[in-house]
Write an enzyme that holds these catalytic residues in place. Structure first.
Site, PDB file in Angstrom:
ATOM      1  N   ASP A   1      -5.316  -8.121  -3.011  1.00  0.00           N
ATOM      2  CA  ASP A   1      -5.416  -8.109  -1.948  1.00  0.00           C
ATOM      3  C   ASP A   1      -6.672  -8.648  -1.327  1.00  0.00           C
ATOM      4  O   ASP A   1      -6.766  -9.614  -1.217  1.00  0.00           O
ATOM      5  CB  ASP A   1      -5.339  -6.625  -1.307  1.00  0.00           C
ATOM      6  CG  ASP A   1      -5.503  -6.100  -0.108  1.00  0.00           C
ATOM      7  OD1 ASP A   1      -5.247  -7.068   0.921  1.00  0.00           O
ATOM      8  OD2 ASP A   1      -5.344  -4.889   0.196  1.00  0.00           O
TER       9      ASP A   1
ATOM     10  N   HIS B   1       0.636  -1.394   0.197  1.00  0.00           N
ATOM     11  CA  HIS B   1      -0.068  -0.163  -0.011  1.00  0.00           C
ATOM     12  C   HIS B   1       0.760   1.224   0.135  1.00  0.00           C
ATOM     13  O   HIS B   1       0.871   2.026  -0.848  1.00  0.00           O
ATOM     14  CB  HIS B   1      -1.041   0.054   1.272  1.00  0.00           C
ATOM     15  CG  HIS B   1      -1.762  -1.091   1.454  1.00  0.00           C
ATOM     16  ND1 HIS B   1      -2.763  -1.521   0.174  1.00  0.00           N
ATOM     17  CD2 HIS B   1      -2.110  -2.125   2.169  1.00  0.00           C
ATOM     18  CE1 HIS B   1      -3.311  -2.375   0.480  1.00  0.00           C
ATOM     19  NE2 HIS B   1      -3.236  -2.815   1.755  1.00  0.00           N
TER      20      HIS B   1
END
Length: 453
Positions: A326, A275
């Site tokens: 994810d 991220h």
């Protein structure tokens, strides 16, 4: 003694050295590419024909397989990352090694249908309810490794240290809550002992992960970093995904999460921050200067309203980019690549931050490198024989000139346009059908249904 047979694939169009080449013959012996020949106008006798644009296999550098069970369910109502997390915990509470294998097998089969040949599984669901160890302490991890084999893909199991629920003091964290007891080994020393029992195999490599600076107290970060370094294994970490994480770290440690990781030897070329959303200028310099990678997960970051990370600045500073699905709001690495560019356009009001070739590199070679498979993600002799073919004649991709096939794949195609997936020389998806899992939608529906209340 047996001699391995050589198979020839004829690629109508292939992405080689950042260019689209027509008529390419690829010879494969065992699981390796042994020859690549350009300007082969017609399929050689006996060759397997792959029509469309063939890319190196795609890498999904960040996966939580069990989150696939949340698809649709978490789109009801409103909320934040933190309210989404409560729904996630409810699914995690119900998983067993058997149900996790069934779910992961179906999820990894869905990935193969999307052209993904290697997955990085960020694995922290280690123990039984209440934190009790299974008779095999790695039963859950072994279920994931077997699921990948059954679905025909490779896996890097990023076994994750998760021993606290939040930051408390410089030396210790808050105890895990009742849901997180399944994630925790108590200390990173105990985590290292359990993780050391996991072994590499042909289709699987073992790496490490620090869940976040919330979940691993500062004084225990070094244990995970040293474990990874001693094995030259990849090390991943959720980094600055939420502003609340940054604020808590500053309050307790007087520095950002990136600075804290740097101080404890976590950053470096084998490390990937996942991220990397809310960073300071100093954070970007630390990540780039240490060659720490960045895994962007745009479809999840937008789904959870996390924000848009500074991917162009990170790459310019020296941080290689990779991509992950994810939480599996969708499983589509082409969409992740497209979203990274389009998100940046929305933020900057300018176009063209990455070429299609640069985005494909993040989806292939750099993604594999982040997972410890430096010999994958390229179509060259000696590389692992992974191929992903995207149709150029679907309603989404028909029309553009073949020389623009890379741009077409990145900016118009989707996972639904993947026609073939070859993993280590094995034809796992043929003409859009999985050759090992007969009914992937049915397997997904059954596995998810088994986890409902």
């Amino acid at each position: 003694m047996t001699t391995e047979q050589t198979e020839t694939y004829w690629l109508e169009h292939a992405w080689l050295d950042a260019f689209v080449e027509p008529g390419v013959a690829v010879e494969v012996t065992g699981d390796r590419i042994t020859a690549v020949r350009k300007d082969v106008e017609a399929p050689p006798p006996g060759a397997t024909v792959l029509r469309g644009l063939t890319l190196p296999g795609l890498a999904n550098a960040h996966s939580h397989a069990f989150h696939r069970a949340l698809r649709g369910t978490v789109q009801v109502g409103s909320g934040t990352f933190w309210t989404w997390r409560e729904v996630m915990y409810s699914v995690a509470d119900r998983l067993t090694p058997e149900t996790y294998h069934a779910l992961a097998r179906a999820v990894y089969a869905e990935m193969a249908l999307a052209g993904i040949t290697t997955v990085g599984e960020f694995h922290y669901l280690h123990h039984g309810p209440g934190g009790a160890a299974y008779s095999d302490p790695n039963a859950m991890g072994e279920a994931l490794i077997q699921a990948a084999a059954d679905a025909g893909v490779r896996i890097t199991l990023l076994d994750t240290a998760y021993v606290a629920s939040g930051l408390l003091t410089e030396s210790r964290g808050e105890p895990p809550n009742r849901h997180q007891l399944r994630f925790s080994d108590g200390t990173t020393e105990a985590w290292a002992e359990r993780a050391s029992a996991l072994k590499d195999r042909d289709h699987a490599r073992i790496g490490a992960a620090i869940h976040s600076v919330r979940a691993v107290p500062a004084r225990q970060l070094g244990t995970v970093a040293e474990w990874s370094a001693s094995r030259r294994a990849p090390l991943h970490v959720h980094l600055s995904e939420q502003t609340a994480e940054n604020e808590a770290c500053l309050a307790v440690h007087g520095r950002t999460p990136t600075q804290l990781l740097a101080d404890h030897g976590v950053l470096g070329p084998r490390t990937t921050g996942v991220h990397n959303t809310h960073l300071t200028d100093g954070d970007i310099a630390l990540l780039g200067g240490s060659s720490t990678g960045t895994c962007m997960c745009p479809t999840t970051e937008r789904d959870l309203a996390d924000g848009i990370g500074p991917a162009p600045r990170l790459q310019q500073a020296g941080s290689p980019l990779s991509l992950g699905s994810d939480s599996h709001a969708v499983i589509d690495i082409l969409e992740e690549a497209r979203a990274m560019e389009l998100n940046e356009r929305l933020r900057s009001h300018t176009r063209g931050h990455w070429t299609a070739a640069a985005l494909l590199r993040a989806a292939t070679a750099d993604g594999h490198a982040a997972l410890g498979w430096a010999d994958a993600g390229v179509i060259v002799p000696g590389a692992v024989a992974d191929l992903t073919t995207v149709a150029l004649d679907s309603v989404r991709t028909a029309g553009p000139l073949p020389r623009l096939a890379a741009e077409t794949a990145v900016f118009a195609a989707s996972a639904a346009d993947v026609r073939h997936t070859v993993v280590g020389g094995r034809h796992v998806v043929r003409d859009g059908s999985h050759t090992l899992v007969e009914d992937v939608p049915g397997a997904l529906a059954e596995a998810v249904a088994a986890l409902r209340d």
